[in-house]
Design a protein around this motif. Structure first.
Motif, PDB file in Angstrom:
ATOM      1  N   GLU A 269       0.832  -1.203   0.000  1.00 42.65           N
ATOM      2  CA  GLU A 269       0.000   0.000   0.000  1.00 42.65           C
ATOM      3  C   GLU A 269       0.867   1.255   0.000  1.00 42.65           C
ATOM      4  O   GLU A 269       0.460   2.306  -0.530  1.00 42.65           O
ATOM      5  N   TYR A 270       2.053   1.148   0.587  1.00 44.71           N
ATOM      6  CA  TYR A 270       3.032   2.246   0.585  1.00 44.71           C
ATOM      7  C   TYR A 270       4.268   1.746  -0.165  1.00 44.71           C
ATOM      8  O   TYR A 270       5.001   0.891   0.338  1.00 44.71           O
ATOM      9  N   THR A 271       4.466   2.265  -1.386  1.00 42.82           N
ATOM     10  CA  THR A 271       5.511   1.715  -2.240  1.00 42.82           C
ATOM     11  C   THR A 271       6.033   2.791  -3.193  1.00 42.82           C
ATOM     12  O   THR A 271       5.785   3.987  -2.994  1.00 42.82           O
ATOM     13  N   LEU A 272       6.767   2.364  -4.212  1.00 37.36           N
ATOM     14  CA  LEU A 272       7.316   3.274  -5.212  1.00 37.36           C
ATOM     15  C   LEU A 272       6.617   3.069  -6.547  1.00 37.36           C
ATOM     16  O   LEU A 272       6.289   1.944  -6.929  1.00 37.36           O
ATOM     17  N   THR A 273       6.408   4.178  -7.252  1.00 41.36           N
ATOM     18  CA  THR A 273       5.908   4.110  -8.628  1.00 41.36           C
ATOM     19  C   THR A 273       6.722   5.060  -9.492  1.00 41.36           C
ATOM     20  O   THR A 273       7.416   5.948  -8.985  1.00 41.36           O
ATOM     21  N   LEU A 274       6.652   4.859 -10.797  1.00 44.74           N
ATOM     22  CA  LEU A 274       7.394   5.684 -11.749  1.00 44.74           C
ATOM     23  C   LEU A 274       6.483   6.702 -12.408  1.00 44.74           C
ATOM     24  O   LEU A 274       5.344   6.394 -12.780  1.00 44.74           O
TER      25      LEU A 274
ATOM     26  N   THR B 110       4.622   6.545  -2.909  1.00 35.77           N
ATOM     27  CA  THR B 110       3.216   6.390  -3.262  1.00 35.77           C
ATOM     28  C   THR B 110       2.456   5.744  -2.111  1.00 35.77           C
ATOM     29  O   THR B 110       2.910   4.733  -1.549  1.00 35.77           O
ATOM     30  N   ALA B 111       1.321   6.313  -1.749  1.00 35.89           N
ATOM     31  CA  ALA B 111       0.489   5.780  -0.673  1.00 35.89           C
ATOM     32  C   ALA B 111      -0.900   5.478  -1.214  1.00 35.89           C
ATOM     33  O   ALA B 111      -1.581   6.377  -1.717  1.00 35.89           O
ATOM     34  N   ASN B 112      -1.282   4.212  -1.151  1.00 32.82           N
ATOM     35  CA  ASN B 112      -2.607   3.798  -1.626  1.00 32.82           C
ATOM     36  C   ASN B 112      -2.892   4.337  -3.022  1.00 32.82           C
ATOM     37  O   ASN B 112      -3.937   4.947  -3.284  1.00 32.82           O
ATOM     38  N   ASP B 113      -1.924   4.124  -3.912  1.00 28.48           N
ATOM     39  CA  ASP B 113      -2.000   4.494  -5.338  1.00 28.48           C
ATOM     40  C   ASP B 113      -1.926   5.999  -5.598  1.00 28.48           C
ATOM     41  O   ASP B 113      -2.055   6.436  -6.747  1.00 28.48           O
TER      42      ASP B 113
END
Length: 444
Positions: free
Chosen positions: A236-241, A249-252
């Motif tokens: 849910e808390y990750t990395l996006t480009l 990124t948090a919840n998209d």
């Protein structure tokens, strides 16, 4: 205890935690008889105990223990100690200072544990709360003792929790329980990795929200109804480009670019994600979270730049008291020249062989010091084995050239030669310029 109806509480340990327990009990008042045991030889006048509190030092007092109504043990004393096991077998309650805190606190609490990074995440969430204007107390295994913080009118507490503290904690109702990562440590205290892991998992007891690391499944809660993940690859808390740049990124929802983070290393990107998840759990505003991340420079003794002279960078990572912390430092720091890496101290029974493949990929000279320095000597072909940290620094100063880095990241505790890891780091920072000066004197 014969002839008295007072409730007898025995406090084990006369360090910062023990003193905080004694002062807390005195503040609470009531018909209570407080006694303190410290197995080290200390004198009553050498500690800050009130005169009415009796101290037994230099060993155990089994009469006190076995006649106590309650025993409050400092984290440094294992529950497996025979004297405590005998008291437990008699049915005497044995708890720690965090359990006392749990029974008294009435505002939200965030707890953070893990083999590596818990101090960084704890203090970062604290900075987020301060930026949001929240009266926050930050402590536990870092900074202030938890019970001392109860004297202030805090609206929120952020606690770093060690496995030792969790062993004696039963009823801490955490708003968010964060388990960052898990790796070998404290094998001189635990029967094995399973025993250590069980202690860490106790952070999820009573927690409203479990925050765990998608990239380290050992942190996964068992049958927790409300859990979220953070991680560099998923969660849910990750990395996006976006447009070729990585974003937290948090919840998209893309929150801020990774390039805005002041902290060094991929492990600290994950730490920021975990901190955001914890902050969201207690309603800290997103704008405050981002502002804190952009301003936060990290803790002393954690990949701290202390000197750059003649093109050589000296970095203090003395808080790397286990293998996982040193591996994180090696993955997070980049330099074009040679790495002069200083390891050693009290290895706490750990096996350091997993460091070997990492070192093989680096242009590194390994300096091994302290009581377990020899444990590292087989990891590279030509180690520099010395007795003290200062001896290692003298040699590194002579050999290092522009573009090199001298890094203290010991992978060990400091107690063989230093009072604590902070004193070890301060010694490194203070002696760096001395070592460089010696080099110039030798050449002149």
């Amino acid at each position: 205890m014969t002839g008295t109806t007072k409730n007898c509480v025995v406090v084990i340990g006369v360090g910062m935690t023990g003193l905080s327990v004694v002062n807390y009990l005195l503040r609470k008042g009531g018909d209570i008889d407080i006694k303190v045991i410290d197995t080290q030889m200390v004198r009553q006048g050498s500690v800050q105990l009130p005169s009415e509190v009796e101290l037994h030092a230099g060993g155990w007092n089994m009469n006190w223990l076995l006649n106590a109504n309650q025993i409050i043990v400092s984290p440094g004393v294992a529950l497996a100690t025979p004297e405590l096991k005998e008291a437990a077998a008699k049915g005497i309650e044995i708890i720690g200072d965090i359990e006392l805190f749990a029974r008294d606190v009435s505002v939200p609490v965030i707890g953070v544990t893990g083999s590596n990074g818990k101090s960084t995440v704890t203090s970062l969430v604290g900075e987020m709360a301060k930026t949001a204007g929240i009266n926050v107390g930050v402590g536990g295994n870092i900074g202030f003792a938890a019970l001392d913080m109860l004297m202030n009118d805090h609206a929120l507490y952020i606690l770093e929790l060690s496995s030792f503290q969790l062993e004696t904690t039963l009823s801490l109702d955490l708003a968010a329980a964060v388990f960052l990562n898990f790796s070998e440590d404290h094998m001189n205290r635990y029967i094995g990795m399973g025993d250590y892991h069980d202690a860490k998992l106790r952070i999820y007891l009573q927690a409203a929200l479990a925050v765990w690391n998608q990239d380290d499944t050992k942190t996964m809660p068992v049958e927790h109804a409300n859990a979220i993940r953070f991680g560099l690859t998923d969660g849910e808390y990750t990395l996006t480009l976006r447009d070729g740049f990585e974003w937290l990124t948090a919840n998209d929802e893309q929150i801020m670019p990774v390039s805005d983070i002041l902290l060094v290393g991929r492990h600290n990107v994950a730490n920021c994600l975990a901190a955001m998840a914890a902050a969201d759990a207690v309603g800290i505003e997103r704008i405050a979270q981002c502002a804190a991340i952009r301003q936060y420079r990290g803790l002393p003794h954690r990949c701290q730049k202390v000197l750059e002279q003649d093109g050589v960078l000296w970095v203090n990572d003395s808080k790397a008291t286990n293998l996982a912390s040193t591996l994180a430092a090696l993955n997070g720091i980049r330099r074009d020249g040679k790495l002069h890496l200083m390891v050693g101290g009290d290895g706490k029974g750990a096996n350091f062989v997993s460091l070997k493949p990492v070192l093989e990929k680096l242009n590194v000279t390994l300096y091994c010091f302290g009581c377990n320095g020899q444990s590292f000597s087989a990891l590279v072909e030509r180690p520099v084995v010395v007795e003290t940290l200062q001896q290692a620094m003298d040699i590194a100063a002579k050999d290092a050239v522009s573009g090199d880095m001298v890094l203290l990241s010991p992978a060990c505790a400091s107690f063989d030669q230093f009072l604590n890891c902070m004193v070890r780091g301060d010694t490194f920072a203070a002696y760096a310029s001395v070592a460089v000066s010696k080099k110039h004197e030798d050449r002149s």
